[in-house]
Design a protein around this motif. Structure first.
Motif, PDB file in Angstrom:
ATOM      1  N   ARG A 154      32.377  25.753  33.503  1.00 27.28           N
ATOM      2  CA  ARG A 154      34.009  26.532  34.285  1.00 27.28           C
ATOM      3  C   ARG A 154      34.860  26.071  34.216  1.00 27.28           C
ATOM      4  O   ARG A 154      35.726  25.146  33.680  1.00 27.28           O
ATOM      5  CB  ARG A 154      34.070  26.463  36.040  1.00 27.28           C
ATOM      6  N   GLU A 158      38.654  29.489  36.642  1.00 27.71           N
ATOM      7  CA  GLU A 158      37.721  29.416  37.524  1.00 27.71           C
ATOM      8  C   GLU A 158      37.531  29.189  38.872  1.00 27.71           C
ATOM      9  O   GLU A 158      37.656  29.570  40.028  1.00 27.71           O
ATOM     10  CB  GLU A 158      35.844  30.300  36.671  1.00 27.71           C
ATOM     11  N   GLN A 159      37.461  27.456  38.740  1.00 25.23           N
ATOM     12  CA  GLN A 159      37.854  27.173  39.381  1.00 25.23           C
ATOM     13  C   GLN A 159      38.646  26.973  40.222  1.00 25.23           C
ATOM     14  O   GLN A 159      38.777  27.174  41.936  1.00 25.23           O
ATOM     15  CB  GLN A 159      38.220  25.265  38.687  1.00 25.23           C
ATOM     16  N   ALA A 161      40.137  29.953  40.540  1.00 25.65           N
ATOM     17  CA  ALA A 161      39.983  31.433  42.155  1.00 25.65           C
ATOM     18  C   ALA A 161      38.690  30.756  43.141  1.00 25.65           C
ATOM     19  O   ALA A 161      38.457  31.501  44.120  1.00 25.65           O
ATOM     20  CB  ALA A 161      38.723  32.505  40.826  1.00 25.65           C
ATOM     21  N   ASP A 162      37.749  30.477  42.529  1.00 25.67           N
ATOM     22  CA  ASP A 162      37.375  29.519  43.153  1.00 25.67           C
ATOM     23  C   ASP A 162      37.136  29.277  45.008  1.00 25.67           C
ATOM     24  O   ASP A 162      36.982  28.772  45.311  1.00 25.67           O
ATOM     25  CB  ASP A 162      35.920  28.520  42.946  1.00 25.67           C
ATOM     26  N   HIS A 163      38.477  28.343  44.410  1.00 24.10           N
ATOM     27  CA  HIS A 163      39.344  27.542  45.833  1.00 24.10           C
ATOM     28  C   HIS A 163      40.567  28.490  46.142  1.00 24.10           C
ATOM     29  O   HIS A 163      41.368  28.244  46.622  1.00 24.10           O
ATOM     30  CB  HIS A 163      40.108  26.486  45.336  1.00 24.10           C
ATOM     31  N   GLY A 164      40.725  29.928  45.862  1.00 23.17           N
ATOM     32  CA  GLY A 164      41.665  30.807  46.392  1.00 23.17           C
ATOM     33  C   GLY A 164      43.392  30.449  46.331  1.00 23.17           C
ATOM     34  O   GLY A 164      44.212  30.985  46.473  1.00 23.17           O
ATOM     35  N   GLU A 166      45.561  31.107  42.431  1.00 18.34           N
ATOM     36  CA  GLU A 166      46.019  32.223  41.185  1.00 18.34           C
ATOM     37  C   GLU A 166      45.876  31.590  39.969  1.00 18.34           C
ATOM     38  O   GLU A 166      46.907  30.898  40.078  1.00 18.34           O
ATOM     39  CB  GLU A 166      46.140  33.626  41.789  1.00 18.34           C
ATOM     40  N   ASN A 178      37.334  34.882  36.635  1.00 20.34           N
ATOM     41  CA  ASN A 178      36.526  35.016  38.184  1.00 20.34           C
ATOM     42  C   ASN A 178      37.051  36.938  37.981  1.00 20.34           C
ATOM     43  O   ASN A 178      35.924  37.568  38.282  1.00 20.34           O
ATOM     44  CB  ASN A 178      36.319  34.824  39.024  1.00 20.34           C
ATOM     45  N   THR A 179      37.986  37.636  37.292  1.00 14.99           N
ATOM     46  CA  THR A 179      38.451  38.463  37.471  1.00 14.99           C
ATOM     47  C   THR A 179      38.157  39.804  36.283  1.00 14.99           C
ATOM     48  O   THR A 179      38.424  39.378  34.864  1.00 14.99           O
ATOM     49  CB  THR A 179      40.199  39.037  38.477  1.00 14.99           C
ATOM     50  N   GLN A 202      35.831  39.205  31.787  1.00 13.89           N
ATOM     51  CA  GLN A 202      36.763  38.813  32.609  1.00 13.89           C
ATOM     52  C   GLN A 202      37.526  37.677  32.484  1.00 13.89           C
ATOM     53  O   GLN A 202      37.232  36.603  30.962  1.00 13.89           O
ATOM     54  CB  GLN A 202      35.008  37.653  32.738  1.00 13.89           C
ATOM     55  N   ASP A 526      34.890  20.025  40.779  1.00 18.23           N
ATOM     56  CA  ASP A 526      34.015  20.581  41.597  1.00 18.23           C
ATOM     57  C   ASP A 526      33.125  20.391  40.038  1.00 18.23           C
ATOM     58  O   ASP A 526      32.947  21.160  39.016  1.00 18.23           O
ATOM     59  CB  ASP A 526      33.773  19.954  42.391  1.00 18.23           C
TER      60      ASP A 526
END
Length: 526
Positions: A154, A158-159, A161-164, A166, A178-179, A202, A526
């Motif tokens: 990752r 990406e990480q 984005a996974d946690h909200g 930007e 991720n976008t 991406q 993580d």
């Protein structure tokens, strides 16, 4: 090396003699997760910036913005880069927090054993033409981020984005996120290429990459052919300034300033020209807050280099090492077409570093290394042996073998076994406690080991001593200027400026920047 893609675009435009289409404009997304009390992180990567010329520019009063950030923060002159010290590998390490053995981008040029072809993300015009511009465009614009970069690792984008959270990427060649985004090719390129005019990729929430994807409408004046289609400092600064003025910074904003690299390649590591020019851009960015003092209140600032450069001698006959001549006893494949059955060897030159691939099982590493070490301009010569690494050196009879998980512990708490001559990698071992100290080759054991495990195949890793660089089949040279790629400290140490936080990375290595950045943004690694 941040302009590698645009070398291709410039060439295509000159051949076509066409005008470009209007730039690809996107609506900026206002970040929503960051609260007013939290500061955005602004990470400025300055290509090939080095401590000595930076300090000289500050002493001469030529870099007031750099001086301001250092005075109000902390300065570290010797962060260890990735290896090879080539931008795509370095950037991949920064964004993934891993070495090439995990992120799988081994260099700017490498041999894909599965496809039996050379991957070239755009080193020099002659190499690109020889290999085929369409293939290089496909690899650099599509495959680099979306296929070659290990999808199981990752990136920080990406990480977050996974946690909200930007993030944004401006003029970075490695940006996987991720976008979904569209890269729009200029007409001058699209008309010559079988690629579609719009490419899907991406990236982070905001992706800006020169004329291919820009957000500031005023930046269209910084995207002409002679301006590398927007891969330049001015473009990067204008994109960031608009985000600041319109309060549209994301939680993490990664911004690349590429111009210094080409200047140092031409003029050598002592030049101050690129630093002066970037400082002007940095001043404008700080001014976007109304005052420099206000900029410190509103953001965490990180300014750092990606790799250094070593001096390349002015005498071409001495400073350039022609690998094909040195290995002339072997049948060496052309980069295009792909390696054929009768070929014994493939050479992939990354300036002051090279991969030497052995295609046939009858070739032994020892025999090839013996040919290479006859040239005392060679520095490190290494290959995998018995699950470890064997090291030789140009002009020397000495040898070293090392492996992971031994009784020796280095500065970064990495454990190694060592047998042989430690001074081949300028390693000092303290008697009694088996502590390893590195000299001219920072974090040498890990960085060399990771490059030798970065992709499939039978190959040697070789580097040139300071003052020299390799030349392959059409690869560019930098006689009388500067070059990078090698394991040596000249190529490997970069400065770091941190302002606005007391948190520090685990160690002063590029590979440790990602977990630190996540910590700054209160995100678990993580």
């Amino acid at each position: 090396m941040k302009k590698i893609i645009l070398i291709l675009l410039i060439n295509a435009a000159l051949l076509a003699g066409c005008q470009t289409r209007p730039p690809n404009m996107h609506q900026l997304h206002t970040q929503s997760e960051r609260t007013p009390s939290s500061k955005p992180v602004i990470l400025l990567m300055a290509d090939s910036i080095m401590d000595k010329p930076l300090q000289e520019a500050i002493r001469n009063g030529q870099a007031p913005a750099f001086e301001f950030l250092i005075t109000h923060g902390r300065y570290y002159p010797d962060v260890v880069s990735s290896f090879p010290t080539m931008s795509v590998t370095v950037d991949s390490t920064l964004l993934t927090g891993t070495h090439p053995d995990q992120h799988r981008i081994p260099g700017l040029v490498w041999f894909n054993a599965g496809e039996q072809r050379v991957i070239n993300y755009g080193t020099g015009l002659r190499e690109v033409i020889k290999q085929g511009p369409n293939q290089v465009l496909t690899d650099s614009l599509l495959h680099l981020n979306n296929r070659h970069l290990n999808p199981d690792i990752r990136t920080i984008h990406e990480q977050l984005a996974d946690h909200g959270k930007e993030s944004a990427s401006i003029n970075a060649l490695i940006y996987s996120g991720n976008t979904k985004h569209k890269l729009v090719l200029p007409d001058s390129v699209a008309s010559l290429s079988p690629l579609p005019s719009e490419l899907e990729t991406q990236g982070p929430k905001l992706l800006s990459l020169g004329v291919l994807s820009q957000h500031n409408p005023a930046n269209q004046w910084n995207t002409f052919v002679w301006q590398s289609y927007g891969i330049n400092n001015k473009f990067s600064a204008e994109e960031l300034k608009m985000m600041i003025k319109e309060n549209r910074l994301t939680d993490l904003n990664v911004v690349y300033f590429p111009d210094n690299d080409l200047i140092v390649h031409r003029k050598g590591p002592e030049t101050l020209k690129g630093i002066r020019e970037m400082d002007q851009q940095l001043q404008e960015i700080l001014n976007a807050y109304g005052s420099w003092e206000e900029s410190l209140k509103q953001a965490i600032w990180i300014v750092m280099g990606d790799s250094g450069q070593a001096v390349i001698g002015a005498d071409r006959n001495k400073s350039v090492i022609p690998l094909k001549e040195r290995l002339g006893a072997y049948r060496i494949a052309d980069q295009n077409p792909p390696a054929a059955g009768q070929d014994q060897m493939v050479l992939c030159v990354n300036e002051r570093m090279a991969y030497v691939y052995l295609l046939t099982p009858d070739l032994s590493f020892e025999d090839v290394a013996e040919q290479l070490r006859q040239d005392d301009r060679m520095d490190v010569i290494a290959w995998k042996e018995n699950d470890g690494v064997r090291v030789r050196a140009g002009g020397s009879e000495k040898t070293l073998h090392y492996n992971v998980n031994g009784t020796y512990v280095d500065t970064y708490n990495q454990k190694w076994s060592l047998q042989g001559d430690h001074d081949l990698l300028d390693i000092t071992v303290s008697e009694g406690d088996n502590k390893i100290q590195y000299g001219s080759y920072p974090d040498a054991l890990q960085r060399l080991y990771s490059s030798l495990n970065s992709h499939e195949g039978r190959y040697l890793v070789i580097t040139a001593k300071p003052g020299y660089e390799f030349i392959g089949d059409g690869s560019p040279t930098h006689v009388g200027g500067g070059g990078h790629g090698s394991l040596h400290k000249d190529d490997s140490l970069v400065p770091l400026i941190v302002t606005g936080t007391d948190l520090l990375p685990h160690s002063l290595r590029l590979v440790d920047m990602k977990p630190w950045l996540l910590q700054l943004l209160n995100v678990k690694n993580d």
